[in-house]
Design an enzyme around this catalytic site. Structure first.
Site, PDB file in Angstrom:
ATOM      1  CD  GLU A  78      -5.091   3.271  -2.295  1.00 42.43           C
ATOM      2  OE1 GLU A  78      -5.961   4.019  -1.804  1.00 42.43           O
ATOM      3  OE2 GLU A  78      -3.971   3.687  -2.639  1.00 42.43           O
ATOM      4  CG  ASP A 137      -1.680   1.222   1.468  1.00 45.15           C
ATOM      5  OD1 ASP A 137      -1.706   2.070   0.553  1.00 45.15           O
ATOM      6  OD2 ASP A 137      -2.288   1.363   2.550  1.00 45.15           O
ATOM      7  CE  LYS A 189      -1.797   6.863  -3.326  1.00 38.49           C
ATOM      8  NZ  LYS A 189      -2.168   5.869  -2.295  1.00 38.49           N
ATOM      9  CG  ASP A 247      -9.214   4.427   1.375  1.00 33.66           C
ATOM     10  OD1 ASP A 247      -8.724   5.150   2.254  1.00 33.66           O
ATOM     11  OD2 ASP A 247      -8.522   3.737   0.597  1.00 33.66           O
TER      12      ASP A 247
END
Ligand code: AMP
Length: 622
Positions: free
Chosen positions: A171, A8, A72, A193
């Site tokens: 994800e 992850d 990211k 999420d």
């Protein structure tokens, strides 16, 4: 067979997990520093050192411009797309090649792929140390909302780090794998999420081991960092009101404030109030200033309510795209550290009418799912291999006359998929057509993301509307797009893999891979130098102590030789020359060996003497 890991690669933290043997429970791999989460932070220090993870994060306050967090947010994106993100990071982001958002530190440029690869390299090294073997294969996860460019750049980062990237996995799909939901029964699942930098809400339908992503929505600009930022602004405003100083103007103060705000936010998930105390945060003519405030959960929730509000629309849109109502949902799954906030849990409950499922640690659930998928792909998953059906996160199409986006593959189409459409020319005797590949939901081409352009040439002259040009879009299981155009009359065909959407060329990637290897080599060498220095210096200290005690009882020439060898080792205390350090160490060992035996005998004699003295004293005293 070598083990494959699941990674992850998060905005704030990264996690790596593995299934060690067929059918075993996934294990979260601890980092070399002992934690289970590795902060996704890379730092370049003033002394030229490169730090990753906890060590990088720890020095962020002192080196804000040299510390890269939240990379990211920039991966696979253009400089012109990241104005908002640029403002919230302490380091410099500049337009690089092809307008790619690029980090600049001390005049040196680093692509987000490179920075991410440094994090991945560290995870790889930690996994190798933990498993005691080389790790090559990996599944890496990305937010469901990532576009093609962001996915490809993530894959490249993995390759630069030396991984063989088995798959780029969404994800929420990973999270649902970790929950093992849908075994034997059909279920509709909503994955909520909320991590450090992104918010994804995904509707999955699971049954017979098939996971189908029905719809994904979200906000790539919403995450725990924003909650921190709101609290930072509140604290800075309050401080300014009483002290007249804007702490946001001082980068070091701001970094300390950010860390304190995050800590307070985390505490407020389990406590009703917390104290924020930052002594010596700044100073003016009247002396040093301290920040000391109490924040209640209630205050914090009031302050950040607008952020919570921003979660609602993506949730509604995802349900709408999946053609479901909240009553149809069987399970609700929470993912990401920020779902630990009570206000977030309450909102999810209110919107879905369900108690959210949070039995798997929300920080680790994605890596765990990725490890399960990695094991499945390498034949280690045991009997129940999950089969994944992903969907395209955004519509894909071509530009047609009038600058219109004509959709070839609509959003939320299960992949792999392939579509062919026939187009024609817009002008008489047009001998070539340009295929402009686009991604996005806007009706006009210019408002969508351009993934690339290519030409089909040598079309035989014909009036407009006559030539028949077949355009095919092919998407593989990794959501990677190949586009081809074929003139039906001549059979002539042009094909491209849409890699232009990442801003790196193949040569760039190869160079970065070499750099990464070189760095790994450098890091190894540095470690060796430090160890060699340490070993030589501690031997020198031991020998010096023994010489102090017994030096006057050994032959002068031997003593002089040992002393010279010690001196040589001491001279190399800060040397980088591994061979010189090792040779000085061996020389000291060799010259000491001669007198060592003598000293050893003297030491044992004096011990025997001491023991018999003690015995005599004891018997004398009786
Ligand atoms: P992730 O990307 O899943 O690692 O999530 C990281 C985000 O979760 C960061 O913004 C953290 O500050 C936040 N976070 C972690 N633990 C908590 C907590 N107990 N309460 C609130 N936020 C948290």
């Amino acid at each position: 067979m070598p083990k494959a890991v699941g990674i992850d690669l998060g905005t704030t933290n990264s996690v790596v997990a593995v299934v060690e043997s067929a059918g075993a429970e996934p294990t979260v791999i601890p980092s070399a520093e002992g934690g289970r989460l590795c902060p996704s932070v890379v730092a370049f220090t003033k002394t030229g050192e490169r730090l990753v993870g906890v060590l990088a994060r720890r020095q962020a306050t002192l080196n804000p411009e040299g510390t890269v967090n939240s990379i990211k947010r920039f991966i696979g994106r253009r400089y012109s797309e990241v104005e908002a993100e640029r403002k919230i990071v302490p380091y410099k982001v500049v337009p690089g090649r092809n307008d790619a958002a690029t980090v600049e530190i001390d005049g040196k440029q680093y692509t987000p792929e490179q920075i991410s690869s440094i994090i991945l390299q560290k995870l790889k090294a930690d996994a190798e140390a933990f498993l005691g073997e080389e790790v090559k294969d990996a599944v890496i996860t990305v937010p469901a909302y990532f576009n093609d460019s962001q996915r490809q750049s993530t894959k490249l980062a993995g390759e630069i780090a030396g991984f063989n990237v088995l798959a780029i996995l969404n994800e929420p799909t990973a999270a649902s794998l970790a929950y093992g939901l849908g075994k034997g029964k059909n279920e509709k699942i909503l994955v909520w999420d909320l991590g450090g930098g992104t918010f994804d809400v995904t509707v999955l339908e699971i049954g017979d081991g098939v996971f189908e992503v029905k719809a994904t929505n979200g906000d790539t600009h919403l995450g725990g960092d924003d909650w921190d930022e709101m609290l930072v602004n509140y604290l800075a405003d309050e401080f300014q009101k009483t002290n007249g100083i804007d702490l946001r103007k001082d980068r070091q103060a701001l970094q300390r404030l950010r860390e304190a705000a995050e800590k307070a936010k985390i505490e407020l998930s389990s406590m009703l109030q917390t104290n924020i105390n930052l002594p010596f945060i700044t100073a003016d003519q009247t002396g040093p200033k301290h920040l000391d405030m109490v924040i209640t959960r209630h205050q914090f929730e009031d302050l950040t309510r607008p952020l919570l509000g921003r979660c609602v629309e993506p949730f509604k849109q995802a349900l709408k795209d999946a053609k479901l109502s909240e009553k149809d949902l069987d399970e609700v799954v929470l993912v990401g550290g920020s779902t630990r906030m009570p206000a977030v849990q309450e909102l999810v409950k209110k919107l879905t009418g369900k108690e959210p499922n949070k039995t798997v640690n929300p920080d680790e659930v994605v890596a765990v799912g990725a490890a399960i998928q990695a094991a499945a792909l390498t034949g280690k998953g045991g009997a129940t291999l999950p089969v994944l059906v992903d969907v395209t996160p955004l519509s894909l199409g071509v530009e047609t006359q009038g600058g219109v986006m004509t959709v070839m593959i609509p959003r939320n189409t299960p992949v792999p998929t392939s579509r062919t459409e026939v187009y024609t020319t817009a002008a008489d005797f047009q001998s070539s057509v340009e295929i402009h590949v686009l991604q996005g939901e806007r009706p006009m081409a210019r408002d969508n993301r351009s993934l690339g352009r290519f030409q089909l040439t040598n079309i035989p002259p014909a009036p407009k509307g006559v030539p028949q040009i077949e355009v095919t879009f092919d998407i593989d299981a990794n959501n990677i797009l190949r586009v081809s155009a074929r003139d039906r009359a001549t059979g002539k065909e042009t094909k491209v893999t849409i890699t232009g959407s990442t801003t790196l060329t193949k040569a760039d990637v190869e160079r970065m891979m070499r750099d990464a290897e070189l760095h790994a080599e450098e890091d190894r060498r540095r470690k060796e130098v430090i160890e060699a220095r340490h070993n030589a210096q501690s031997l020198a200290s031991q020998v010096e102590n023994l010489l102090k005690e017994y030096g006057d009882r050994i032959p002068a020439s031997d003593k002089a030789e040992v002393e010279a060898a010690v001196k040589r080792v001491r001279e190399l205390a800060t040397s980088e020359d591994l061979d010189a350090i090792r040779s000085a160490h061996s020389q000291l060992e060799a010259s000491y060996r001669g007198v060592g035996e003598l000293i050893y005998r003297m030491a044992s004699e004096s011990q025997t003497q001491a023991a018999s003295d003690e015995g005599a004293a004891a018997s004398g005293g009786a």
